[in-house]
Design a protein around this motif. Structure first.
Motif: not given
Length: 164
Positions: A71-83
């Protein structure tokens, strides 16, 4: 190396706009996808987003094909505050990490989310970060990426024949 990029099954977020688990339909979709993957192109390792809907889909797949999930956190969707650029760069880095840590395998799977899958495919195809392309992915849609010595091959995209 071959990489299956798979979107999670239907989740409650489609219905109530929340980050929730798979629906009963999503569980059934994930089982059908997993049976197909097991028969046609089983992975030796699965990488998954840590968000519940992706974890559930990856766990179903892992149980049917009998392999490990990382499991990798960085495979999540685009974060609200992420350009958009930061999102592209994050996915580029995690894709590079996955490839570097999967080189001993013939085939791996990545279970993730629609936007992240688009960025993974953009990276595979070496598209620039400022493009206007979207790779649509239905629930449990499968994209098949193949790193061949002579050319990188997108064998198919958003295959859902396991749902019919």
């Amino acid at each position: 190396m071959e990489i299956l990029v798979i979107r999670h099954g239907e989740s409650e977020d489609k219905i109530v706009n929340a980050l929730e688990p798979l629906t009963s339909l999503g569980i059934e979709q994930s089982k059908k996808m997993s049976v197909r993957v097991s028969k046609e192109f089983p992975p030796e390792l699965i990488w998954s987003s840590t968000l519940q809907r992706a974890k559930q889909t990856a766990d179903i797949l892992a149980n049917i094909v009998d392999c490990e999930v990382k499991y990798l956190d960085d495979l999540c969707e685009q974060k609200v505050d992420e350009s958009d650029l930061k999102f592209y760069e994050r996915v580029q880095q995690i894709f590079s990490f996955i490839k570097g840590n999967s080189s001993q395998y013939k085939r791996v799977a990545i279970v993730s989310h629609g936007g992240t899958i688009t960025k993974l495919i953009e990276n595979f195809l070496q598209l620039p970060s400022n493009n206007n392309v979207w790779f649509h992915t239905n629930s449990t849609g499968i994209h098949f990426l193949h790193y061949h010595p002579k050319a990188d091959i997108l064998k198919f995209s958003n295959s859902t024949c396991h749902l019919t």
